[in-house]
Design a protein around this motif. Structure first.
Motif, PDB file in Angstrom:
ATOM      1  N   UNK A  73       0.830  -1.208   0.000  1.00 57.82           N
ATOM      2  CA  UNK A  73       0.000   0.000   0.000  1.00 57.82           C
ATOM      3  C   UNK A  73       0.862   1.255   0.000  1.00 57.82           C
ATOM      4  N   UNK A  74       1.977   1.210   0.714  1.00 52.53           N
ATOM      5  CA  UNK A  74       2.884   2.360   0.762  1.00 52.53           C
ATOM      6  C   UNK A  74       3.496   2.613  -0.614  1.00 52.53           C
ATOM      7  N   UNK A  75       3.900   1.539  -1.267  1.00 50.43           N
ATOM      8  CA  UNK A  75       4.477   1.665  -2.610  1.00 50.43           C
ATOM      9  C   UNK A  75       3.449   2.221  -3.590  1.00 50.43           C
ATOM     10  N   UNK A  76       2.214   1.747  -3.492  1.00 54.14           N
ATOM     11  CA  UNK A  76       1.155   2.215  -4.379  1.00 54.14           C
ATOM     12  C   UNK A  76       0.836   3.693  -4.110  1.00 54.14           C
ATOM     13  N   UNK A  77       0.809   4.081  -2.843  1.00 52.46           N
ATOM     14  CA  UNK A  77       0.513   5.471  -2.486  1.00 52.46           C
ATOM     15  C   UNK A  77       1.603   6.403  -2.992  1.00 52.46           C
ATOM     16  N   UNK A  78       2.857   5.981  -2.870  1.00 51.77           N
ATOM     17  CA  UNK A  78       3.964   6.797  -3.361  1.00 51.77           C
ATOM     18  C   UNK A  78       3.883   6.940  -4.872  1.00 51.77           C
ATOM     19  N   UNK A  79       3.527   5.862  -5.558  1.00 55.17           N
ATOM     20  CA  UNK A  79       3.401   5.901  -7.012  1.00 55.17           C
ATOM     21  C   UNK A  79       2.299   6.859  -7.436  1.00 55.17           C
ATOM     22  N   UNK A  80       1.177   6.810  -6.740  1.00 53.50           N
ATOM     23  CA  UNK A  80       0.061   7.703  -7.070  1.00 53.50           C
ATOM     24  C   UNK A  80       0.433   9.159  -6.835  1.00 53.50           C
ATOM     25  N   UNK A  81       1.158   9.417  -5.746  1.00 53.89           N
ATOM     26  CA  UNK A  81       1.548  10.782  -5.398  1.00 53.89           C
ATOM     27  C   UNK A  81       2.486  11.376  -6.438  1.00 53.89           C
ATOM     28  N   UNK A  82       3.483  10.617  -6.859  1.00 56.80           N
ATOM     29  CA  UNK A  82       4.428  11.148  -7.834  1.00 56.80           C
ATOM     30  C   UNK A  82       3.758  11.317  -9.187  1.00 56.80           C
ATOM     31  N   UNK A  83       2.778  10.464  -9.496  1.00 56.53           N
ATOM     32  CA  UNK A  83       2.065  10.589 -10.761  1.00 56.53           C
ATOM     33  C   UNK A  83       1.238  11.867 -10.794  1.00 56.53           C
ATOM     34  N   UNK A  84       0.602  12.197  -9.670  1.00 56.58           N
ATOM     35  CA  UNK A  84      -0.160  13.444  -9.577  1.00 56.58           C
ATOM     36  C   UNK A  84       0.770  14.639  -9.772  1.00 56.58           C
ATOM     37  N   UNK A  85       1.916  14.605  -9.107  1.00 55.84           N
ATOM     38  CA  UNK A  85       2.876  15.697  -9.224  1.00 55.84           C
ATOM     39  C   UNK A  85       3.401  15.814 -10.652  1.00 55.84           C
ATOM     40  N   UNK A  86       3.672  14.666 -11.261  1.00 57.05           N
ATOM     41  CA  UNK A  86       4.183  14.660 -12.629  1.00 57.05           C
ATOM     42  C   UNK A  86       3.160  15.248 -13.591  1.00 57.05           C
ATOM     43  N   UNK A  87       1.887  14.885 -13.414  1.00 54.76           N
ATOM     44  CA  UNK A  87       0.836  15.415 -14.282  1.00 54.76           C
ATOM     45  C   UNK A  87       0.739  16.932 -14.147  1.00 54.76           C
ATOM     46  N   UNK A  88       0.841  17.426 -12.910  1.00 55.53           N
ATOM     47  CA  UNK A  88       0.777  18.870 -12.675  1.00 55.53           C
ATOM     48  C   UNK A  88       1.958  19.584 -13.309  1.00 55.53           C
TER      49      UNK A  88
END
Length: 233
Positions: free
Chosen positions: A206-221
């Motif tokens: 879950x931690x790995x998935x959450x980190x992946x989602x967070x960086x993806x949001x930042x990357x999109x922005x």
């Protein structure tokens, strides 16, 4: 820690070593302006020319940055970091984010597995601090970096910590003060909260998935900001 007056040959190198020591021990932190020239000359007991030569050497290697009319600031916390930043200067923000994506996932996974209660308390504290200064884009960017560094520290992997720290410092110089990212505070806070909870319950996946989602949001922005011309590749 006080600066010691030099007494042997190679004064410039001795001054460089002392300035590097103050940076690497955190006496002068990244983004901080170093003391004015007269003050350093007095503390070190050297000539202005010797000091200027030493400072110029650190500007050349990337540890310091001269700002016209404003003074000299710490740009990197270590000689290793300065070398990495010189390499990253030839990279795009997206390239850095892609590498960070991989690091973030592994860092989150290891932090979830290895964190102590003290680590968790610090991670929570840093998240709270960042949320308290959302109105200040520059301060928020630095606080967010501290939050992620607290997670990285919980991995207890020295190489990973150094890599992440110096890569994040370089990225900070590219996006520091970008208000548009701060305007995403609600979305970012949600992802940060999910990440902290996964680390709390020590759920590595879950931690790995959450980190992946967070960086993806930042990357999109960031991609949108690049498209708009707000920041450069």
């Amino acid at each position: 820690m006080t600066l010691q007056k030099t007494t042997r040959s190679s004064l410039v190198k001795q001054v460089v070593d002392q300035l590097v020591q103050r940076i690497e021990t955190g006496t002068w932190s990244v983004g901080e302006r170093i003391p004015p020239e007269p003050e350093l000359v007095e503390q070190l007991g050297v000539s202005r020319n010797t000091l200027r030569e030493a400072v110029q050497a650190l500007i050349h290697n990337g540890m310091l940055e001269a700002r016209q009319g404003d003074g000299t600031y710490v740009r990197s916390s270590s000689e290793f970091g300065a070398a990495m930043q010189r390499r990253l200067q030839r990279s795009t923000v997206i390239e850095i984010l892609e590498v960070r994506h991989g690091l973030e996932r592994e860092i989150a996974r290891l932090a979830a597995a290895r964190r102590t209660d003290e680590d968790l308390a610090l991670i929570r504290e840093k998240l709270t601090q960042s949320q308290a200064i959302l109105h200040d884009a520059e301060a928020y960017t630095l606080a967010d970096l501290d939050f992620h560094m607290a997670i990285a520290s919980a991995t207890y992997n020295g190489v990973m910590i150094d890599l992440y720290k110096n890569m994040s410092e370089s990225l900070h110089y590219s996006i520091s003060g970008t208000q548009e990212l701060v305007d995403m505070k609600d979305i970012l806070f949600k992802h940060h909260t999910v990440l902290v909870e996964a680390i709390r319950v020590q759920d590595q996946s879950a931690a790995e998935e959450a980190a992946s989602s967070l960086i993806q949001v930042s990357k999109t922005a960031l991609m949108q900001l690049i498209k708009e011309g707000s920041i450069q590749l």
